[in-house]
Design a protein around this motif. Structure first.
Motif, PDB file in Angstrom:
ATOM      1  N   ASP A 254      -1.090 -18.357   9.848  1.00 49.59           N
ATOM      2  CA  ASP A 254      -1.866 -17.331   9.135  1.00 49.59           C
ATOM      3  C   ASP A 254      -2.705 -16.508  10.110  1.00 49.59           C
ATOM      4  OD1 ASP A 254      -0.827 -18.090   6.720  1.00 49.59           O
ATOM      5  OD2 ASP A 254      -2.473 -19.459   6.219  1.00 49.59           O
ATOM      6  N   ARG A 255      -3.300 -17.197  11.108  1.00 52.83           N
ATOM      7  CA  ARG A 255      -4.099 -16.462  12.098  1.00 52.83           C
ATOM      8  C   ARG A 255      -3.226 -15.469  12.858  1.00 52.83           C
ATOM      9  NH1 ARG A 255      -6.597 -21.609  12.925  1.00 52.83           N
ATOM     10  NH2 ARG A 255      -5.284 -22.023  14.759  1.00 52.83           N
ATOM     11  N   LYS A 256      -2.039 -15.912  13.230  1.00 54.82           N
ATOM     12  CA  LYS A 256      -1.120 -15.036  13.960  1.00 54.82           C
ATOM     13  C   LYS A 256      -0.737 -13.824  13.120  1.00 54.82           C
ATOM     14  CE  LYS A 256       1.938 -17.222  16.317  1.00 54.82           C
ATOM     15  NZ  LYS A 256       3.157 -17.993  16.672  1.00 54.82           N
ATOM     16  N   GLN A 257      -0.469 -14.049  11.846  1.00 53.24           N
ATOM     17  CA  GLN A 257      -0.068 -12.949  10.962  1.00 53.24           C
ATOM     18  C   GLN A 257      -1.192 -11.956  10.761  1.00 53.24           C
ATOM     19  OE1 GLN A 257       2.225 -14.035   7.473  1.00 53.24           O
ATOM     20  NE2 GLN A 257       1.150 -12.504   6.235  1.00 53.24           N
ATOM     21  N   GLU A 258      -2.420 -12.467  10.551  1.00 54.23           N
ATOM     22  CA  GLU A 258      -3.551 -11.558  10.334  1.00 54.23           C
ATOM     23  C   GLU A 258      -3.909 -10.785  11.596  1.00 54.23           C
ATOM     24  OE1 GLU A 258      -4.779 -10.650   7.613  1.00 54.23           O
ATOM     25  OE2 GLU A 258      -3.745 -12.110   6.344  1.00 54.23           O
ATOM     26  N   PHE A 259      -3.757 -11.422  12.742  1.00 49.19           N
ATOM     27  CA  PHE A 259      -4.021 -10.702  13.990  1.00 49.19           C
ATOM     28  C   PHE A 259      -3.000  -9.589  14.177  1.00 49.19           C
ATOM     29  CE2 PHE A 259      -3.817 -10.115  18.637  1.00 49.19           C
ATOM     30  CZ  PHE A 259      -5.134  -9.792  18.864  1.00 49.19           C
ATOM     31  N   GLY A 260      -1.752  -9.864  13.804  1.00 47.09           N
ATOM     32  CA  GLY A 260      -0.729  -8.816  13.846  1.00 47.09           C
ATOM     33  C   GLY A 260      -1.087  -7.646  12.942  1.00 47.09           C
ATOM     34  N   ASP A 261      -1.662  -7.961  11.765  1.00 44.00           N
ATOM     35  CA  ASP A 261      -2.082  -6.884  10.854  1.00 44.00           C
ATOM     36  C   ASP A 261      -3.174  -6.020  11.475  1.00 44.00           C
ATOM     37  OD1 ASP A 261      -0.287  -7.816   9.025  1.00 44.00           O
ATOM     38  OD2 ASP A 261      -1.761  -8.858   7.772  1.00 44.00           O
ATOM     39  N   VAL A 262      -4.085  -6.664  12.241  1.00 41.75           N
ATOM     40  CA  VAL A 262      -5.145  -5.902  12.919  1.00 41.75           C
ATOM     41  C   VAL A 262      -4.529  -4.931  13.925  1.00 41.75           C
ATOM     42  CG1 VAL A 262      -7.114  -6.052  14.499  1.00 41.75           C
ATOM     43  CG2 VAL A 262      -6.896  -7.685  12.618  1.00 41.75           C
ATOM     44  N   LEU A 263      -3.598  -5.434  14.725  1.00 44.14           N
ATOM     45  CA  LEU A 263      -2.947  -4.570  15.718  1.00 44.14           C
ATOM     46  C   LEU A 263      -2.191  -3.425  15.041  1.00 44.14           C
ATOM     47  CD1 LEU A 263      -1.528  -7.206  18.239  1.00 44.14           C
ATOM     48  CD2 LEU A 263      -3.532  -5.748  18.514  1.00 44.14           C
ATOM     49  N   PHE A 264      -1.492  -3.736  13.974  1.00 40.18           N
ATOM     50  CA  PHE A 264      -0.719  -2.709  13.268  1.00 40.18           C
ATOM     51  C   PHE A 264      -1.644  -1.624  12.712  1.00 40.18           C
ATOM     52  CE2 PHE A 264       2.008  -0.912   9.956  1.00 40.18           C
ATOM     53  CZ  PHE A 264       3.238  -0.901  10.586  1.00 40.18           C
ATOM     54  N   ALA A 265      -2.819  -2.056  12.194  1.00 45.61           N
ATOM     55  CA  ALA A 265      -3.779  -1.086  11.667  1.00 45.61           C
ATOM     56  C   ALA A 265      -4.347  -0.217  12.786  1.00 45.61           C
ATOM     57  CB  ALA A 265      -4.903  -1.816  10.928  1.00 45.61           C
ATOM     58  N   LEU A 266      -4.616  -0.825  13.939  1.00 42.88           N
ATOM     59  CA  LEU A 266      -5.121  -0.044  15.076  1.00 42.88           C
ATOM     60  C   LEU A 266      -4.091   0.972  15.561  1.00 42.88           C
ATOM     61  CD1 LEU A 266      -7.021  -2.769  17.128  1.00 42.88           C
ATOM     62  CD2 LEU A 266      -8.002  -0.680  16.152  1.00 42.88           C
ATOM     63  N   VAL A 267      -2.818   0.604  15.491  1.00 43.75           N
ATOM     64  CA  VAL A 267      -1.760   1.543  15.866  1.00 43.75           C
ATOM     65  C   VAL A 267      -1.811   2.768  14.958  1.00 43.75           C
ATOM     66  CG1 VAL A 267       0.738   1.896  15.939  1.00 43.75           C
ATOM     67  CG2 VAL A 267      -0.251  -0.172  16.909  1.00 43.75           C
ATOM     68  N   ASN A 268      -2.087   2.550  13.676  1.00 48.55           N
ATOM     69  CA  ASN A 268      -2.207   3.681  12.752  1.00 48.55           C
ATOM     70  C   ASN A 268      -3.326   4.621  13.173  1.00 48.55           C
ATOM     71  OD1 ASN A 268      -0.519   4.320  10.572  1.00 48.55           O
ATOM     72  ND2 ASN A 268      -1.073   2.441   9.498  1.00 48.55           N
ATOM     73  N   VAL A 269      -4.455   4.050  13.599  1.00 49.91           N
ATOM     74  CA  VAL A 269      -5.577   4.877  14.060  1.00 49.91           C
ATOM     75  C   VAL A 269      -5.156   5.665  15.301  1.00 49.91           C
ATOM     76  CG1 VAL A 269      -7.906   4.834  15.031  1.00 49.91           C
ATOM     77  CG2 VAL A 269      -7.334   3.379  13.079  1.00 49.91           C
ATOM     78  N   SER A 270      -4.477   4.996  16.226  1.00 52.70           N
ATOM     79  CA  SER A 270      -4.058   5.675  17.458  1.00 52.70           C
ATOM     80  C   SER A 270      -3.151   6.860  17.142  1.00 52.70           C
ATOM     81  CB  SER A 270      -3.342   4.687  18.380  1.00 52.70           C
ATOM     82  OG  SER A 270      -2.013   4.436  17.938  1.00 52.70           O
ATOM     83  N   ARG A 271      -2.323   6.692  16.124  1.00 57.95           N
ATOM     84  CA  ARG A 271      -1.385   7.767  15.760  1.00 57.95           C
ATOM     85  C   ARG A 271      -2.130   9.012  15.289  1.00 57.95           C
ATOM     86  NH1 ARG A 271       0.886   8.689  11.085  1.00 57.95           N
ATOM     87  NH2 ARG A 271       0.085   6.720  10.256  1.00 57.95           N
ATOM     88  N   PHE A 272      -3.207   8.823  14.551  1.00 56.04           N
ATOM     89  CA  PHE A 272      -3.986   9.975  14.079  1.00 56.04           C
ATOM     90  C   PHE A 272      -4.639  10.717  15.239  1.00 56.04           C
ATOM     91  CE2 PHE A 272      -3.629   8.177   9.831  1.00 56.04           C
ATOM     92  CZ  PHE A 272      -3.619   9.310   9.025  1.00 56.04           C
ATOM     93  N   TYR A 273      -4.968   9.992  16.294  1.00 52.88           N
ATOM     94  CA  TYR A 273      -5.601  10.626  17.452  1.00 52.88           C
ATOM     95  C   TYR A 273      -4.577  11.008  18.522  1.00 52.88           C
ATOM     96  CZ  TYR A 273     -10.131   9.255  15.556  1.00 52.88           C
ATOM     97  OH  TYR A 273     -11.247   9.123  14.754  1.00 52.88           O
TER      98      TYR A 273
END
Length: 489
Positions: free
Chosen positions: A417-436
């Protein structure tokens, strides 16, 4: 349309009067409406003494800065004169060898705007090959010194470069040739080939524009390059080397390679190139670009060896695609900015599929791509069809949401579960990077390089102290780190 009278074009040959065919001599002597592209030719002086009258276009050269404009005006005047009566137009050499005005006249004839007859004349080529003692059967290129391009040159062939008539042109030709040839490569300047005034001068390429006497009868002869080591700058030499490596007498390792076995090397060389780009190391970039190109050529050579495809097909497909997908450059489509370019690209790409069923959107992302890069491409494709936040605010809120969920799982959840949630954090940060408009793979690569430099400094300072890492406090190591930070600013 009223047809023009005839424009008959004849050649003055390469040198003196003895080289002119008898028929051409008679025409020049007897014609009352004779035009010369230039009177600066040995034959003209001799025929003037025999009573030849003419109109020359030398004054036109003084009116224009561009040769294209000179040639166009000459042609216009010839066509205008032919409306009144037939004319004889004499050019240096042969009418169909390195004579732009004749080509323009022939184009007008194809459009029904002129009547052109090509007469006789001797080309300077025969005399020039005799002057330099070379055989044209070995292959040669005839190039124009006023518009010489390095991309036109084949070093395995002899070059004859015409129109090297003054120091400025000689300098331009020299600089172009020196992009490929050694500075001390021996060339030959030939003036008035085959005539009594013939002059042949051997000299190193670097001294080409230091020659005092150049004229409209001067051409440059560049021998073919036989030594492969002197042709390393040309694509053909590289293709020859790769083919040899894969050939019967080549390298056992290269012969054993397959598309599958080379995959890891292509990935490895690509990352080394990215590292060179991030470090802004130009010499390293040149080397690594070469290594990436090597992988491309090896794959193409394997394709050719197996009878499946070759490098020419690869280049044809790429060239066709680039022209087709850039109608704003190679066509008449107008675009306002890069966003319109990308939209056009996507639409053209869609049309190229010829009405075939659309494959799954995310299927086009390379399976072997790094996870951050794959996340970025997945999100970009989804955003392309409207599956996206309206602005970056929604992306930031998703980051905070995923961070809280990870924090909870980090304290109480399972490893999975920790691994999956950490992956979700990275995926969300990628979305932010895309906007910038920040590519996450590039950003993380830059940070990795920065960490490498700074930690290397820490390691160097530890080694200088004579004590191992374990004997240094965290405060001491942080001080070394701060030194590295300050040096990088």
């Amino acid at each position: 349309m009223q047809l023009s009278h005839t424009i008959t074009v004849i050649g003055l040959g390469a040198g003196d009067l003895d080289q002119i065919p008898l028929g051409v001599y008679k025409q020049l002597k007897n014609e009352h409406h004779l035009f010369l592209r230039t009177k600066e030719h040995p034959v003209v002086k001799e025929l003037e003494s025999e009573g030849m009258t003419y109109t020359s276009f030398d004054s036109v050269y003084e009116k224009h800065e561009r040769f294209e404009a000179v040639y166009e005006e000459i042609v216009q005047e010839l066509v205008a004169a032919s409306k009144e009566h037939s004319v004889l137009y004499a050019v240096p050499g042969h009418p169909l060898v390195a004579e732009k005005t004749v080509q323009l006249l022939l184009e007008l004839q194809e459009n029904g705007e002129a009547e052109v007859v090509i007469g006789g004349g001797q080309s300077f080529l025969d005399a020039l090959f005799a002057s330099v003692g070379a055989d044209p059967i070995d292959g040669f290129q005839l190039l124009d010194g006023t518009s010489l391009s390095v991309h036109d040159i084949q070093m395995t062939q002899q070059l004859i470069i015409g129109q090297v008539y003054d120091g400025f042109i000689a300098s331009e030709v020299k600089l172009t040739l020196m992009e490929l040839y050694p500075y001390d490569f021996e060339v030959m300047l030939v003036t008035a080939a085959g005539s009594s005034d013939e002059k042949v001068e051997r000299l190193p390429l670097v001294e080409l524009d230091r020659v005092a006497q150049l004229s409209n009868l001067t051409s440059l002869y560049v021998p073919a390059v036989k030594d492969r080591s002197q042709r390393y700058k040309q694509y053909s030499a590289l293709r020859e080397i790769i083919s040899t490596l894969r050939g019967p007498d080549g390298c056992p390792w290269d012969r054993e390679q397959t598309h599958q076995s080379l995959k890891k090397y292509l990935i490895e060389e690509t990352y080394e190139l990215l590292e060179a780009i991030d470090e802004d190391d130009i010499d390293h970039m040149v080397e690594e670009l070469g290594d990436v190109l090597l992988q491309v050529l090896l794959h193409a050579q394997i394709g050719e060896d197996e009878g499946m495809f070759n490098m020419e097909e690869v280049m044809e497909g790429l060239s066709s695609k680039m022209v087709r997908r850039h109608p704003h450059v190679f066509g008449d489509v107008e675009v306002g900015d890069s966003a319109e370019v990308k939209a056009n690209w996507a639409e053209i790409k869609k049309q190229e599929k010829g009405g075939q069923s659309q494959p799954p959107l995310l299927k086009g992302v390379a399976k072997g791509a790094p996870a951050l890069m794959k996340a970025y491409e997945y999100q970009k494709k989804a955003a392309g069809v409207g599956f996206d936040w309206d602005n970056v605010k929604g992306a930031w809120e998703k980051v905070w949401e995923e961070l809280k969920e990870f924090e909870q799982e980090a304290e109480n959840g399972s490893e999975q579960d920790r691994k999956q949630e950490f992956g979700d954090v990275l995926f969300a940060l990628v979305n932010v990077s895309r906007f910038y408009r920040i590519h996450p793979e590039e950003a993380l690569s830059m940070t990795n390089s920065k960490f490498y430099r700074r930690f290397s400094h820490v390691e160097e300072r530890v080694n200088q102290s004579g004590k191992p890492f374990e004997d240094h406090s965290l405060e001491e190591l942080d001080a070394f780190w701060d030194e590295a930070k300050n040096e990088s600013h």
